[in-house]
Design a protein around this motif. Structure first.
Motif, PDB file in Angstrom:
ATOM      1  N   GLU A   1      58.554 123.325-116.249  1.00  0.00           N
ATOM      2  CA  GLU A   1      59.926 123.161-116.643  1.00  0.00           C
ATOM      3  C   GLU A   1      60.285 121.972-117.422  1.00  0.00           C
ATOM      4  OE1 GLU A   1      62.408 125.268-115.376  1.00  0.00           O
ATOM      5  OE2 GLU A   1      60.800 126.357-114.407  1.00  0.00           O
TER       6      GLU A   1
ATOM      7  N   HIS B   1      73.179 124.697-116.176  1.00  0.00           N
ATOM      8  CA  HIS B   1      71.658 124.898-116.084  1.00  0.00           C
ATOM      9  C   HIS B   1      70.963 123.444-116.091  1.00  0.00           C
ATOM     10  CE1 HIS B   1      67.930 126.742-118.119  1.00  0.00           C
ATOM     11  NE2 HIS B   1      67.515 126.010-116.844  1.00  0.00           N
TER      12      HIS B   1
ATOM     13  N   HIS C   1      67.992 120.311-114.679  1.00  0.00           N
ATOM     14  CA  HIS C   1      66.353 120.016-114.157  1.00  0.00           C
ATOM     15  C   HIS C   1      66.712 118.754-113.620  1.00  0.00           C
ATOM     16  CE1 HIS C   1      64.456 123.186-117.017  1.00  0.00           C
ATOM     17  NE2 HIS C   1      65.253 123.973-116.194  1.00  0.00           N
TER      18      HIS C   1
ATOM     19  N   HIS D   1      63.167 122.621-112.227  1.00  0.00           N
ATOM     20  CA  HIS D   1      64.539 123.387-112.353  1.00  0.00           C
ATOM     21  C   HIS D   1      65.269 123.426-111.050  1.00  0.00           C
ATOM     22  CE1 HIS D   1      67.086 126.893-113.802  1.00  0.00           C
ATOM     23  NE2 HIS D   1      67.217 127.206-112.297  1.00  0.00           N
TER      24      HIS D   1
ATOM     25  N   GLU E   1      67.678 132.414-112.657  1.00  0.00           N
ATOM     26  CA  GLU E   1      68.381 130.890-113.006  1.00  0.00           C
ATOM     27  C   GLU E   1      69.377 130.461-112.035  1.00  0.00           C
ATOM     28  OE1 GLU E   1      67.072 129.103-115.387  1.00  0.00           O
ATOM     29  OE2 GLU E   1      65.502 130.507-116.112  1.00  0.00           O
TER      30      GLU E   1
HETATM   31 ZN   LIG Z   1      65.662 125.906-115.956  1.00  0.00          ZN
END
Ligand SMILES: [Zn+2]
Length: 233
Positions: free
Chosen positions: A46, A173, A175, A186, A233
């Motif tokens: 990631e 989304h 991290h 992630h 995801e």
């Molecule tokens: Zn990711």
């Protein structure tokens, strides 16, 4: 490119469908911003870009400071500055935090950047193990999960409008990287404790693509892509 653009290299959809070869260098990617996320060649871990520095969280859990020549198949990056700031000094789960961000950002129909800095009560992440060609589909890869408590660090990521589920992940989304660079990945779930949430509104999206023949000539199977992205995801 304006300072309020979000730049995306590759798409989540193509990555999921097997476009996992790294084709853009970190050095070239960093020309488009100082804050971002992505994955590396062969979905190796990631990627986190924070303050112009690139880090990879490997499937082993190790956080590696990237030097610049490494290549990525997918990433999103921007020159980060905050348009809105929220401080939270109580325990709050990720869904509640996302609601706060949604209420503050300009529009759910535009892209936004989200940076959360401070102390997290809980952090649950995962990291993709590096794949070798011929690639299986992303959704079929087993991903190690990582858990931390009472950890200091930064959430880095983006909100994408629902319409863009396919080029990116609809919604958030994000991290994570810890301040001591010992933990990240992630994000699957988190609880904040004492944090500053910064939000950037983007006026536009710049979508770039690999130019290699392997990508240009591929027949990608996108038939279940929306579901595969949601699962993975
Ligand atoms: Zn990711």
């Amino acid at each position: 490119m304006s300072k309020n653009s979000l730049y995306q290299y590759g798409t989540i959809g193509s990555l999921m469908a097997g476009a996992m070869d790294g084709t853009d260098t970190i050095n070239d990617f960093l020309k488009h911003g100082d804050f971002g996320i992505g994955t590396m060649d062969g979905v190796d871990g990631e990627l986190i870009i924070l303050n112009g520095q690139a880090y990879k969280v490997s499937a082993s859990g190790e956080v590696i400071h990237l030097m610049g020549a490494e290549k990525l198949p997918y990433g999103a990056i921007a020159h980060f500055h905050a348009n809105h700031t929220i401080t939270v000094s109580k325990e709050l789960g990720s869904e509640a935090v996302e609601k706060l961000v949604l209420a503050k950002m300009r529009s759910k129909n535009l892209f936004a950047g989200v940076k959360i800095t401070g102390v997290f009560k809980k952090m649950h992440t995962r990291a993709m193990p590096k794949q070798e060609p011929p690639y299986i589909r992303f959704s079929e890869v087993d991903q190690p999960n990582f858990y931390a408590e009472e950890i200091k660090g930064t959430v880095v990521g983006f909100y994408s409008p629902a319409l863009f589920h396919g080029t990116s992940v609809a919604g958030f989304h994000v991290h994570f990287i810890s301040d001591d660079h010992q933990f990240g990945g992630h994000i699957l779930d988190y609880t904040v404790k004492d944090v500053k949430i910064e939000i950037q509104d983007y006026a536009d999206l710049i979508q770039d693509f690999p130019k290699e023949a392997e990508f240009l000539d591929s027949d990608f199977d996108y038939s279940n892509i929306a579901e595969e992205i949601s699962i993975s995801e």
